[in-house]
Design an enzyme around this catalytic site. Structure first.
Site, PDB file in Angstrom:
ATOM      1  N   GLU A 137      30.158 -32.094  31.577  1.00  0.00           N
ATOM      2  CA  GLU A 137      30.125 -30.801  31.025  1.00  0.00           C
ATOM      3  C   GLU A 137      31.595 -30.151  31.121  1.00  0.00           C
ATOM      4  O   GLU A 137      32.412 -30.612  31.930  1.00  0.00           O
ATOM      5  CB  GLU A 137      29.091 -30.172  31.542  1.00  0.00           C
ATOM      6  CG  GLU A 137      27.654 -30.680  31.357  1.00  0.00           C
ATOM      7  CD  GLU A 137      26.508 -29.874  31.490  1.00  0.00           C
ATOM      8  OE1 GLU A 137      26.397 -29.219  32.756  1.00  0.00           O
ATOM      9  OE2 GLU A 137      25.663 -29.670  30.661  1.00  0.00           O
TER      10      GLU A 137
ATOM     11  N   GLU B 261      23.353 -34.604  33.984  1.00  0.00           N
ATOM     12  CA  GLU B 261      23.924 -33.832  35.198  1.00  0.00           C
ATOM     13  C   GLU B 261      22.730 -33.979  36.267  1.00  0.00           C
ATOM     14  O   GLU B 261      21.755 -33.301  36.461  1.00  0.00           O
ATOM     15  CB  GLU B 261      24.162 -32.604  34.829  1.00  0.00           C
ATOM     16  CG  GLU B 261      25.375 -32.444  33.811  1.00  0.00           C
ATOM     17  CD  GLU B 261      26.649 -32.931  34.394  1.00  0.00           C
ATOM     18  OE1 GLU B 261      26.742 -33.246  35.734  1.00  0.00           O
ATOM     19  OE2 GLU B 261      27.635 -32.747  33.720  1.00  0.00           O
TER      20      GLU B 261
ATOM     21  N   ASN C 111      18.443 -23.886  39.631  1.00  0.00           N
ATOM     22  CA  ASN C 111      19.381 -23.127  40.417  1.00  0.00           C
ATOM     23  C   ASN C 111      20.513 -22.345  39.930  1.00  0.00           C
ATOM     24  O   ASN C 111      20.884 -21.548  40.310  1.00  0.00           O
ATOM     25  CB  ASN C 111      20.154 -24.355  41.405  1.00  0.00           C
ATOM     26  CG  ASN C 111      20.720 -25.425  40.576  1.00  0.00           C
ATOM     27  OD1 ASN C 111      20.677 -25.352  39.192  1.00  0.00           O
ATOM     28  ND2 ASN C 111      21.755 -26.381  41.245  1.00  0.00           N
TER      29      ASN C 111
HETATM   30  P1  NDP Z   1      13.830 -31.599  37.989  1.00  0.00           P
HETATM   31  O1  NDP Z   1      14.455 -33.054  37.720  1.00  0.00           O
HETATM   32  O2  NDP Z   1      12.726 -31.557  38.858  1.00  0.00           O
HETATM   33  O3  NDP Z   1      13.771 -30.744  36.665  1.00  0.00           O
HETATM   34  C1  NDP Z   1      14.682 -30.552  35.852  1.00  0.00           C
HETATM   35  C2  NDP Z   1      14.286 -30.060  34.480  1.00  0.00           C
HETATM   36  O4  NDP Z   1      13.672 -31.315  33.863  1.00  0.00           O
HETATM   37  C3  NDP Z   1      13.305 -29.212  34.436  1.00  0.00           C
HETATM   38  O5  NDP Z   1      13.394 -28.289  33.620  1.00  0.00           O
HETATM   39  C4  NDP Z   1      12.061 -30.037  34.742  1.00  0.00           C
HETATM   40  O6  NDP Z   1      10.687 -29.186  34.031  1.00  0.00           O
HETATM   41  C5  NDP Z   1      12.429 -30.982  33.593  1.00  0.00           C
HETATM   42  N1  NDP Z   1      11.640 -32.229  33.530  1.00  0.00           N
HETATM   43  C6  NDP Z   1      10.817 -32.729  34.464  1.00  0.00           C
HETATM   44  N2  NDP Z   1      10.267 -33.932  33.966  1.00  0.00           N
HETATM   45  C7  NDP Z   1      10.439 -34.021  32.676  1.00  0.00           C
HETATM   46  C8  NDP Z   1      10.409 -35.192  31.933  1.00  0.00           C
HETATM   47  N3  NDP Z   1       9.589 -36.282  32.038  1.00  0.00           N
HETATM   48  N4  NDP Z   1      10.944 -35.091  30.745  1.00  0.00           N
HETATM   49  C9  NDP Z   1      11.799 -34.015  30.353  1.00  0.00           C
HETATM   50  N5  NDP Z   1      11.927 -32.748  31.040  1.00  0.00           N
HETATM   51  C10 NDP Z   1      11.510 -33.008  32.252  1.00  0.00           C
HETATM   52  O7  NDP Z   1      15.164 -30.845  38.879  1.00  0.00           O
HETATM   53  P2  NDP Z   1      14.975 -29.529  39.640  1.00  0.00           P
HETATM   54  O8  NDP Z   1      14.598 -28.367  38.538  1.00  0.00           O
HETATM   55  O9  NDP Z   1      14.011 -29.409  40.926  1.00  0.00           O
HETATM   56  O10 NDP Z   1      16.321 -29.230  40.131  1.00  0.00           O
HETATM   57  C11 NDP Z   1      16.905 -29.909  41.089  1.00  0.00           C
HETATM   58  C12 NDP Z   1      17.968 -31.140  40.771  1.00  0.00           C
HETATM   59  O11 NDP Z   1      18.729 -30.977  39.735  1.00  0.00           O
HETATM   60  C13 NDP Z   1      18.529 -31.719  41.910  1.00  0.00           C
HETATM   61  O12 NDP Z   1      18.415 -32.993  42.060  1.00  0.00           O
HETATM   62  C14 NDP Z   1      20.080 -31.113  41.670  1.00  0.00           C
HETATM   63  O13 NDP Z   1      20.844 -32.284  42.167  1.00  0.00           O
HETATM   64  C15 NDP Z   1      19.962 -31.389  40.113  1.00  0.00           C
HETATM   65  N6  NDP Z   1      20.996 -30.603  39.596  1.00  0.00           N
HETATM   66  C16 NDP Z   1      22.198 -31.133  39.126  1.00  0.00           C
HETATM   67  C17 NDP Z   1      23.153 -30.500  38.455  1.00  0.00           C
HETATM   68  C18 NDP Z   1      24.322 -31.176  38.030  1.00  0.00           C
HETATM   69  O14 NDP Z   1      25.057 -30.469  37.230  1.00  0.00           O
HETATM   70  N7  NDP Z   1      24.743 -32.319  38.346  1.00  0.00           N
HETATM   71  C19 NDP Z   1      23.237 -28.879  38.621  1.00  0.00           C
HETATM   72  C20 NDP Z   1      21.764 -28.625  39.411  1.00  0.00           C
HETATM   73  C21 NDP Z   1      21.086 -29.240  39.761  1.00  0.00           C
HETATM   74  P3  NDP Z   1       9.998 -28.336  35.206  1.00  0.00           P
HETATM   75  O15 NDP Z   1      10.676 -28.440  36.458  1.00  0.00           O
HETATM   76  O16 NDP Z   1       9.783 -27.036  34.493  1.00  0.00           O
HETATM   77  O17 NDP Z   1       8.701 -29.160  35.247  1.00  0.00           O
END
Ligand code: NDP
Length: 485
Positions: free
Chosen positions: A459, A251, A154
């Site tokens: 953060e 996060e 995002n």
């Molecule tokens: P995901 O949890 O699907 O993915 C986050 C990242 O982790 C991606 O780069 C993903 O790779 C990677 N990833 C997935 N599985 C693994 C693993 N087993 N080991 C290591 N890395 C992994 O989140 P989204 O990208 O769909 O983002 C949305 C989510 O993020 C929402 O829940 C939102 O609330 C949260 N979020 C939290 C924020 C905060 O600051 N608290 C801010 C913004 C979002 P890939 O997707 O490329 O497969």
């Protein structure tokens, strides 16, 4: 200037673009049209190895510099990013689909803010002196080593900067993996840092999905892992990092309450609800998706909200008049539409929106449900899309108990003109990042993060320094050692 949508290569390692076409192709899709705008390749084990070796080497060189010298590099990078804000924002809009109106002020700009802030702090980082009678001690603030950052889709530019700026200020190196959905802008941020004087290898970007993230998280060369993502991924990454007792920042997601009392300035409260549900098409972790509105003002709140929704301009996100973009992907749109169907099926009253928009791209209407109850799926699970749920309440104790009735605890907001009540309510909500008469502000000077399942660590602000450095304690005896024999 402008950036080509197809970057020079998929990865940025050791100060340069690096390709390895053995990796799985990763098409980059423009969410407003569904068109493929670039194709990258997932990192192979050789690429991951190269990035981690480069980071280890560069980290030693960087940690040997003074904090002031390191800070100068970060601040120079902030200046370059501000100079290129338009080009970086256009790139971010192509990649994420977020309206240019937003990316111009919230993405590269926020990355610059973080680099400037932590650049300023870098020269101030110290340990302390502790007098112990005639003996004394002191602490040395040391970097952790090589940090791995893993980002959600995002806010790609913001996420790499929020992780790298404090990490680098403290003398660490960074290997960052953006979400495979939005891989473009973090390459450019790493490029800018290198141009600003970061030694080759200090900041590296490798592409790929979860498997690449997992390989990074479990590598013995890695000292710290910082993830922005969902709770489900957070559980996996935290567990994997625990194997090596690695320091973590998590996060994660939220299901945050926004409480509107009957004495609130209603237009501001509606504005807060819009900022907390529809900015970035609702794809914001801290969103106040459970909007608790005092029963006596509920219909007035809904009518003013419906009126304001007439101001939605949906369309080409590159047009600066557009203020509401598509979802980031078809998959994400399907997930959100599924939640909307659940909301209807479970008896919530659909007040606005509720449908996908015909035509190309992953657009969905801004959606408002009223008469939502605490047990409904849309009130319990993070939707991560433009779906606002209005729940009624009668009194303060009741609404606080209901607001806290969630496993997550990222954010909370309150709208009221009663100052004592505002601070009393904020004191009792279980959330890490709170707002009084506002919603979703994230200045770099204030810590950002969640409690409960929403995360670990903070953060931004000085608080982030604690999560990217460790203290070495040194005891100094001035006299003789007294030993029993
Ligand atoms: P995901 O949890 O699907 O993915 C986050 C990242 O982790 C991606 O780069 C993903 O790779 C990677 N990833 C997935 N599985 C693994 C693993 N087993 N080991 C290591 N890395 C992994 O989140 P989204 O990208 O769909 O983002 C949305 C989510 O993020 C929402 O829940 C939102 O609330 C949260 N979020 C939290 C924020 C905060 O600051 N608290 C801010 C913004 C979002 P890939 O997707 O490329 O497969």
């Amino acid at each position: 200037m402008s950036y080509d949508l197809q970057p020079p290569a998929s990865h940025f390692i050791d100060g340069q673009y690096v390709e390895d076409t053995e990796g799985q192709p990763l098409p980059v899709i423009h969410p407003a049209t569904g068109a493929t705008i670039a194709t990258l390749h997932e990192a192979t084990p050789a690429i991951i190895n190269r990035a981690l070796n480069a980071a280890r080497r560069a980290q030693a060189e960087w940690a040997a510099m003074t904090g002031a010298e390191r800070g100068r590099v970060l601040r120079r990078a902030a200046d370059i990013i501000r100079d290129r804000n338009h080009a970086l924002s256009v790139l971010e809009t192509w990649d994420t689909g977020k309206p240019l109106q937003e990316t111009l002020v919230a993405d590269a700009a926020s990355a610059a803010d973080a680099l400037e802030y932590f650049g300023g702090l870098a020269g101030t980082l110290t340990g302390e002196h502790v007098q112990l009678g005639e003996n004394w001690g002191y602490t040395i603030r040391e970097p952790l080593g090589v940090c791995v950052g893993i980002g959600a889709w995002n806010y790609p530019s913001q996420i790499i900067a929020w992780k790298s700026a404090p990490a680098l200020a403290c003398g660490n190196a960074m290997v960052f993996k953006p979400s495979e959905t939005t891989p473009l802008s973090s390459l450019r941020i790493a490029e800018v840092l290198t141009e600003a004087g970061a030694p080759a290898g200090l900041i590296n970007v490798v592409q790929g999905a979860g498997a690449v993230g997992h390989a990074l998280v479990t590598d013995p060369r890695v000292d710290k892992v910082s993830l922005t993502g969902s709770v489900a991924t957070g559980r996996k990454v935290y567990a994997a990092a625990a194997e090596g007792i690695r320091n973590v920042t998590m996060e994660l997601g939220g299901k945050s309450p926004l409480i509107v009392f009957d004495d609130a300035d209603l237009d501001n409260a509606v504005g807060g609800a819009i900022m907390g549900n529809f900015y970035s098409t609702g794809q914001v972790c801290s969103n106040g998706t459970r909007v608790f509105v005092h029963r006596s003002i509920r219909e007035e709140f809904l009518s003013r909200l419906s009126e304001r929704l007439k101001g939605v301009v949906m369309g080409d996100p590159l047009d600066e008049a557009t203020n509401f973009g598509p979802m980031v992907s078809e998959r994400q749109r399907e997930i959100v539409l599924g939640y909307i169907e659940k909301g209807k099926a479970e008896g919530a009253r659909l007040v606005a929106g509720g449908k996908a928009v015909d035509g190309p791209g992953f657009f969905i209407e801004p959606t408002v449900f009223a008469d939502v109850t605490d047990d409904m799926t849309i009130a319990r699970e993070e939707i991560f899309g433009p779906v606002l749920s209005v729940l009624d309440f009668e009194d303060e104790d009741e609404v606080i108990a209901r607001a806290n009735d969630t496993e997550m605890g990222l954010s909370a907001g309150v709208f009221t003109r009663d100052l004592a009540r505002a601070h009393r309510v904020i004191g009792r909500v279980k959330a890490g990042t709170c707002y009084v008469n506002s919603y979703n502000d994230a200045p770099v000077e204030l810590p950002f993060g969640g409690s409960k399942l929403s995360g670990v660590g903070r953060e931004n602000a000085k608080a982030a320094i604690e999560h990217y450095s460790q203290l070495k304690s040194v005891f100094v005896r001035m006299g003789d050692v007294e030993a029993p024999f």
